[in-house]
Each structure stands twice: as structure tokens, then as C-alpha cells.
Design a protein around this motif. Structure first.
Motif, PDB file in Angstrom:
ATOM      1  N   GLN A  36       0.845  -1.179   0.000  1.00  0.00           N
ATOM      2  CA  GLN A  36       0.000   0.000   0.000  1.00  0.00           C
ATOM      3  C   GLN A  36       0.894   1.247   0.000  1.00  0.00           C
ATOM      4  O   GLN A  36       1.982   1.244   0.580  1.00  0.00           O
ATOM      5  CB  GLN A  36      -0.864   0.031   1.268  1.00  0.00           C
ATOM      6  CG  GLN A  36      -1.839  -1.136   1.370  1.00  0.00           C
ATOM      7  CD  GLN A  36      -3.189  -0.800   0.762  1.00  0.00           C
ATOM      8  OE1 GLN A  36      -3.293  -0.465  -0.408  1.00  0.00           O
ATOM      9  NE2 GLN A  36      -4.218  -0.878   1.569  1.00  0.00           N
ATOM     10  N   THR A  38       1.807   4.432   1.438  1.00  0.00           N
ATOM     11  CA  THR A  38       1.655   5.197   2.668  1.00  0.00           C
ATOM     12  C   THR A  38       2.861   6.116   2.818  1.00  0.00           C
ATOM     13  O   THR A  38       3.793   6.089   1.998  1.00  0.00           O
ATOM     14  CB  THR A  38       1.570   4.267   3.890  1.00  0.00           C
ATOM     15  OG1 THR A  38       2.834   3.572   4.025  1.00  0.00           O
ATOM     16  CG2 THR A  38       0.454   3.243   3.726  1.00  0.00           C
ATOM     17  N   TYR A 262       9.544  -3.307  10.805  1.00  0.00           N
ATOM     18  CA  TYR A 262       8.295  -2.807  11.386  1.00  0.00           C
ATOM     19  C   TYR A 262       7.114  -3.098  10.464  1.00  0.00           C
ATOM     20  O   TYR A 262       6.048  -3.528  10.924  1.00  0.00           O
ATOM     21  CB  TYR A 262       8.412  -1.308  11.636  1.00  0.00           C
ATOM     22  CG  TYR A 262       7.103  -0.652  12.004  1.00  0.00           C
ATOM     23  CD1 TYR A 262       6.536  -0.826  13.261  1.00  0.00           C
ATOM     24  CD2 TYR A 262       6.424   0.143  11.075  1.00  0.00           C
ATOM     25  CE1 TYR A 262       5.330  -0.235  13.599  1.00  0.00           C
ATOM     26  CE2 TYR A 262       5.213   0.737  11.408  1.00  0.00           C
ATOM     27  CZ  TYR A 262       4.668   0.552  12.662  1.00  0.00           C
ATOM     28  OH  TYR A 262       3.477   1.138  12.988  1.00  0.00           O
ATOM     29  N   LEU A 263       7.295  -2.881   9.161  1.00  0.00           N
ATOM     30  CA  LEU A 263       6.214  -3.145   8.213  1.00  0.00           C
ATOM     31  C   LEU A 263       5.871  -4.628   8.159  1.00  0.00           C
ATOM     32  O   LEU A 263       4.701  -5.001   8.036  1.00  0.00           O
ATOM     33  CB  LEU A 263       6.623  -2.652   6.824  1.00  0.00           C
ATOM     34  CG  LEU A 263       6.749  -1.131   6.661  1.00  0.00           C
ATOM     35  CD1 LEU A 263       7.316  -0.788   5.288  1.00  0.00           C
ATOM     36  CD2 LEU A 263       5.409  -0.449   6.877  1.00  0.00           C
ATOM     37  N   SER A 266       3.981  -5.248  11.608  1.00  0.00           N
ATOM     38  CA  SER A 266       2.730  -4.502  11.805  1.00  0.00           C
ATOM     39  C   SER A 266       1.731  -4.684  10.670  1.00  0.00           C
ATOM     40  O   SER A 266       0.537  -4.456  10.855  1.00  0.00           O
ATOM     41  CB  SER A 266       3.033  -3.018  11.956  1.00  0.00           C
ATOM     42  OG  SER A 266       3.532  -2.479  10.733  1.00  0.00           O
ATOM     43  N   HIS A 267       2.228  -5.049   9.491  1.00  0.00           N
ATOM     44  CA  HIS A 267       1.386  -5.175   8.292  1.00  0.00           C
ATOM     45  C   HIS A 267       0.702  -3.854   7.923  1.00  0.00           C
ATOM     46  O   HIS A 267      -0.372  -3.845   7.323  1.00  0.00           O
ATOM     47  CB  HIS A 267       0.315  -6.263   8.488  1.00  0.00           C
ATOM     48  CG  HIS A 267       0.875  -7.598   8.859  1.00  0.00           C
ATOM     49  ND1 HIS A 267       1.583  -8.384   7.984  1.00  0.00           N
ATOM     50  CD2 HIS A 267       0.845  -8.270  10.049  1.00  0.00           C
ATOM     51  CE1 HIS A 267       1.960  -9.499   8.593  1.00  0.00           C
ATOM     52  NE2 HIS A 267       1.528  -9.452   9.836  1.00  0.00           N
ATOM     53  N   LYS A 268       1.351  -2.741   8.261  1.00  0.00           N
ATOM     54  CA  LYS A 268       0.770  -1.429   7.997  1.00  0.00           C
ATOM     55  C   LYS A 268       0.589  -1.167   6.506  1.00  0.00           C
ATOM     56  O   LYS A 268      -0.298  -0.396   6.114  1.00  0.00           O
ATOM     57  CB  LYS A 268       1.666  -0.343   8.597  1.00  0.00           C
ATOM     58  CG  LYS A 268       1.676  -0.295  10.116  1.00  0.00           C
ATOM     59  CD  LYS A 268       0.364   0.231  10.660  1.00  0.00           C
ATOM     60  CE  LYS A 268       0.438   0.431  12.163  1.00  0.00           C
ATOM     61  NZ  LYS A 268      -0.840   0.950  12.726  1.00  0.00           N
ATOM     62  N   ASP A 269       1.455  -1.770   5.688  1.00  0.00           N
ATOM     63  CA  ASP A 269       1.358  -1.517   4.240  1.00  0.00           C
ATOM     64  C   ASP A 269       0.890  -2.737   3.462  1.00  0.00           C
ATOM     65  O   ASP A 269       0.996  -2.784   2.239  1.00  0.00           O
ATOM     66  CB  ASP A 269       2.699  -1.037   3.684  1.00  0.00           C
ATOM     67  CG  ASP A 269       3.786  -2.103   3.778  1.00  0.00           C
ATOM     68  OD1 ASP A 269       3.635  -3.049   4.588  1.00  0.00           O
ATOM     69  OD2 ASP A 269       4.794  -1.976   3.059  1.00  0.00           O
ATOM     70  N   THR A 270       0.367  -3.739   4.178  1.00  0.00           N
ATOM     71  CA  THR A 270      -0.112  -4.933   3.502  1.00  0.00           C
ATOM     72  C   THR A 270      -1.447  -4.647   2.819  1.00  0.00           C
ATOM     73  O   THR A 270      -2.386  -4.194   3.479  1.00  0.00           O
ATOM     74  CB  THR A 270      -0.282  -6.091   4.494  1.00  0.00           C
ATOM     75  OG1 THR A 270       0.986  -6.378   5.093  1.00  0.00           O
ATOM     76  CG2 THR A 270      -0.805  -7.339   3.789  1.00  0.00           C
TER      77      THR A 270
END
Length: 282
Positions: A36, A38, A262-263, A266-270
Motif C-alpha cells: 500500500q 503510505t 516494522y512493516l 505490523s502489516h501497515k502496508d499490507t
């Protein structure tokens, strides 16, 4: 409500540049192979461009152009094979591939100039034409240039060809401003810092298409990161801080590892799975 500049570049980049709502290639949509978009995406991207620039220079001086180029090509091919074999976005594999594209893209641009003797002005024109041709072929084949549509092998191939072309073009542009035009590394870095805000602002205030804004900014991340990295690495006599390409490379690796780690956790950009995307993703 108007979006902020960061939101303008982080929103889905398929709006207005997709001419079909049919499933890709006659198949149902699968898992997306890219992250994603971001704020972290742009941060890691700039760091990898800087690290790729200094790593390429360090390897070229330490090993020689041919061994360094062979090593860079081998690393790029290996990581792209791993990337293509995955079934969905994997942060460590994806960003490792981006790093190797950065390293090899720098080497390719440098070889064209140093070995073949082709001026950076000509390289910029040639790489721009190559990028335009790839994007035209991609759109002509798939009907979209959205990175959120990377769910088939063919689109993934177009995507990575585009990424490689943007890195080569960005390298040539950065070397053109810093070297050929004699603007220096820090002034060039500040110039590209200002220019990279243009697509976000244009998207917010002028209605620039999100796909165009994304790829515009994507190209500029290369000379932006590389100019700052070169400024830190080159000697004071060349307008730099004199840290050396090796130390700068190691310095940039640390935040890249931390952010990608971190990504991955956290899967922030998955991106969402195929069920969430539905059957009309483009």
C-alpha cells in the motif's frame, strides 16, 4: 474535504487511468504483490535510493566495474525470481528487490555514461523514452497503470520493468544536475525535495490524476535520495561531507532494516486480500 499532500500521494492510484472493470487477464483477482502507498512507503523508497547509489559506487571502486556489475545483476535476478515466486506482498522480499533495482539501476546508468561515454543529457532522453514506451505498452495491454492492480504475472512484469526504468532515469537526472550542470549534490537534493512536492500539490489543487502523481513522485525519489547520499559521501572538495560511500551505505541500511522489519510485523502496508478487493479490482 480537501486531502493533504501526503494523502494525495498515498491514496489508491488507479483513479481515472483504468478503462476496464473486468477481472485481469480473464482471471479472478489474486493477492496484490506490492505494498500500500503510505508515508512509510515513500520514506523507505527514498532511503533505498540513497543506499543503492552509495552501495553501487562503493562496489564499483572496490571490486571494479565488471565484477560489481555482475554481482549487482546476479543479486537483482535472484531477488526478482523470489519476488515473482511469492503469491502475495512480502515486505522483506519486495524491499530487498527494490534495493537491488536501486543498486543495479545506478550501475546501468553509470556504465552508459562512464564506459560508453554517452552524455547524461542523452541518457535522460533515452531513459525517458524507454519509460514512456513501457508505460504505453502496460496501459495498452492492461488498461490501467495502477500499482494496486498488480495481481497477475503480466502486470507484475510491467511493474518491475517500469521500476527499473525509473531508477535508471532518476540516476541520470541526478548526475546531470549535480555533475554536468555543476549544481552540486546538496543544491540538487534541495531542488528535488521541492519538485517531489509538486505532484502532491497538483493532485490536491489542480486535480492531477493519482496515477500520474504517483509515477511522477516515484521517478523523483531516485535523484532525491541519491543526491543526499552522494552529498554525505563525497569529499568536501566536491561539495560533500566526506563520510565515504561505504559508511553512508551502512548508515542507510540501519533505518531501512528497522522500517521494513516494522512493516513486516505490523502489516501497515499490507494490501487487502482478494475477498476485500472483490472481483472488479483494476
Amino acid at each position: 474535504m480537501a486531502q493533504s499532500s501526503s494523502e494525495a500521494l498515498a491514496r489508491p492510484v488507479g483513479e481515472g487511468w483504468s478503462r476496464t472493470s473486468l477481472p485481469e487477464g480473464g482471471h479472478g483477482p489474486g493477492w496484490s504483490k506490492v505494498p500500500q502507498v503510505t508515508a512509510l512507503f515513500w520514506g523507505v523508497k527514498v532511503l533505498t535510493t540513497g543506499m543503492g547509489e552509495t552501495a553501487s559506487d562503493y562496489l564499483g571502486r572496490t571490486l571494479g566495474p565488471i565484477p560489481a556489475g555482475s554481482l549487482g545483476l546476479a543479486g537483482l535476478v535472484t531477488l526478482l525470481i523470489l519476488q515473482f515466486r511469492t503469491t502475495r506482498y512480502r515486505p522483506w522480499i519486495y524491499w530487498s528487490a527494490i534495493v537491488m533495482v536501486s543498486v543495479f539501476g545506478t550501475m546501468a546508468a553509470d556504465v552508459v555514461h562512464v564506459v560508453a561515454g554517452i552524455p547524461y543529457t542523452v541518457s535522460v532522453i533515452a531513459f525517458s523514452a524507454a519509460l514512456a514506451a513501457i508505460l504505453a505498452a502496460w496501459y495498452g495491454s492492461e488498461g490501467t497503470l495502477s500499482i494496486h492492480s498488480i495481481r497477475t504475472r503480466r502486470r507484475e512484469t510491467f511493474y518491475w520493468a517500469t521500476v527499473l526504468a525509473t531508477f535508471a532515469l532518476g540516476t541520470a537526472v541526478g548526475d546531470l544536475t549535480a555533475g554536468t550542470l555543476h549544481w552540486g549534490y546538496l543544491p540538487s537534493a534541495l531542488l528535488f525535495t521541492a519538485l517531489i512536492a509538486v505532484p502532491a500539490l497538483s493532485g490536491r489543487f489542480l486535480g492531477l490524476n493519482a496515477v500520474a502523481a504517483f509515477w511522477w513522485a516515484y521517478v523523483l525519489t531516485r535523484p532525491l535520495g541519491a543526491s543526499f547520499a552522494d552529498w554525505m559521501g563525497v569529499s568536501p572538495s566536491r561539495g560533500g561531507l566526506g563520510w565515504g560511500t561505504g559508511p553512508v551505505t551502512l548508515t542507510l541500511i540501519v533505518p531501512i532494516l528497522l522500517l521494513v522489519g516494522y512493516l513486516a510485523i505490523s502489516h501497515k502496508d499490507t494490501p487487502p486480500g482478494p475477498q476485500a478487493m472483490g472481483t472488479t479490482a483494476a
